[in-house]
Design an enzyme around this catalytic site. Structure first.
Site, PDB file in Angstrom:
ATOM      1  N   SER A 124       0.724  -1.194  -0.057  1.00 32.27           N
ATOM      2  CA  SER A 124       0.062  -0.071   0.035  1.00 32.27           C
ATOM      3  C   SER A 124       0.762   1.309  -0.049  1.00 32.27           C
ATOM      4  CB  SER A 124      -1.013   0.069   1.105  1.00 32.27           C
ATOM      5  OG  SER A 124      -0.293  -0.022   2.368  1.00 32.27           O
ATOM      6  N   ALA A 181      14.837  -4.777  10.788  1.00 29.75           N
ATOM      7  CA  ALA A 181      14.157  -5.703   9.905  1.00 29.75           C
ATOM      8  C   ALA A 181      13.635  -6.829  10.469  1.00 29.75           C
ATOM      9  CB  ALA A 181      15.213  -5.899   8.647  1.00 29.75           C
ATOM     10  N   THR A 182      12.605  -7.214  10.178  1.00 29.91           N
ATOM     11  CA  THR A 182      12.104  -8.522  10.918  1.00 29.91           C
ATOM     12  C   THR A 182      12.055  -9.655   9.768  1.00 29.91           C
ATOM     13  OG1 THR A 182       9.873  -7.733  10.620  1.00 29.91           O
ATOM     14  CG2 THR A 182      10.718  -7.398  12.647  1.00 29.91           C
ATOM     15  N   HIS A 184      13.285  -2.850  -1.019  1.00 26.23           N
ATOM     16  CA  HIS A 184      13.186  -1.997   0.070  1.00 26.23           C
ATOM     17  C   HIS A 184      14.629  -1.344   0.326  1.00 26.23           C
ATOM     18  CE1 HIS A 184       9.112  -2.250   2.116  1.00 26.23           C
ATOM     19  NE2 HIS A 184       9.133  -3.536   1.452  1.00 26.23           N
TER      20      HIS A 184
END
Length: 173
Positions: A14, A35-36, A51
């Site tokens: 989104s 960051a997961t 990203h």
């Protein structure tokens, strides 16, 4: 100026991560990216690479699939933290058979104790159809409860739809 806790909610793809990154960039503070995501396949690697390219240079990245509280503890008020994302963190907690209530309580406590302002990205997964399998239904319920808890604790809640931002709580940082 960033408030202590900002929640950026939205559906998949989104634009919520881009919005969160801009908030951190505008803060003028040192940029920390928690960051997961875990790299399971080529598609995930592609998304992570996209990203990283989108963020650009100047970010310190800390990769923590589950131990987000440990990553937040040393952060200082001269830094701004982007936690991306709570949805993948929850996935890692659930698939790793961690105690969900304990993990969520630890996360919320760590967010409240963090000296740096934190922007949390999370998916809104409860607006679609009811999943057909039990694990997916359990995840949807857990994600909804996590988002409710994050929103209750947050100073600012933003909803992102098609890259457009709607302020749901507080003021736009």
């Amino acid at each position: 100026m960033l408030p202590p806790l900002t929640l950026v909610l939205g559906g998949a793809s989104s634009g919520k991560s881009g919005v969160a990154e801009k908030l951190i960039e505008r803060s003028g503070l040192d940029k920390i990216y928690v960051a997961t995501s875990q790299i399971w396949d080529e598609e995930t690697q592609f998304r992570v690479d996209r990203h990283v390219a989108q963020r650009g240079p100047g970010w310190q990245t800390i990769e923590v699939p589950v131990d987000v509280p440990d990553a937040l503890a040393p952060c200082t008020n001269g830094q701004a933290v982007l936690l991306d994302c709570a949805t993948l963190w929850l996935t890692n907690v659930m698939l790793g058979d961690h105690d969900l209530e304990t993990a969520q309580a630890s996360l919320l406590t760590a967010l409240a104790a963090c000296d740096a302002p934190v922007v949390v990205v999370s998916n809104e997964v409860g607006q679609g159809i009811v999943p057909e399998n039990a694990l997916a239904r359990h995840f949807r319920e857990a994600q909804g409860r996590l988002n409710i808890a994050l929103a209750a604790q947050a100073d600012c809640v933003l909803h992102v739809l098609a890259g457009l931002v709607d302020v749901r709580k507080g003021e736009m940082p």
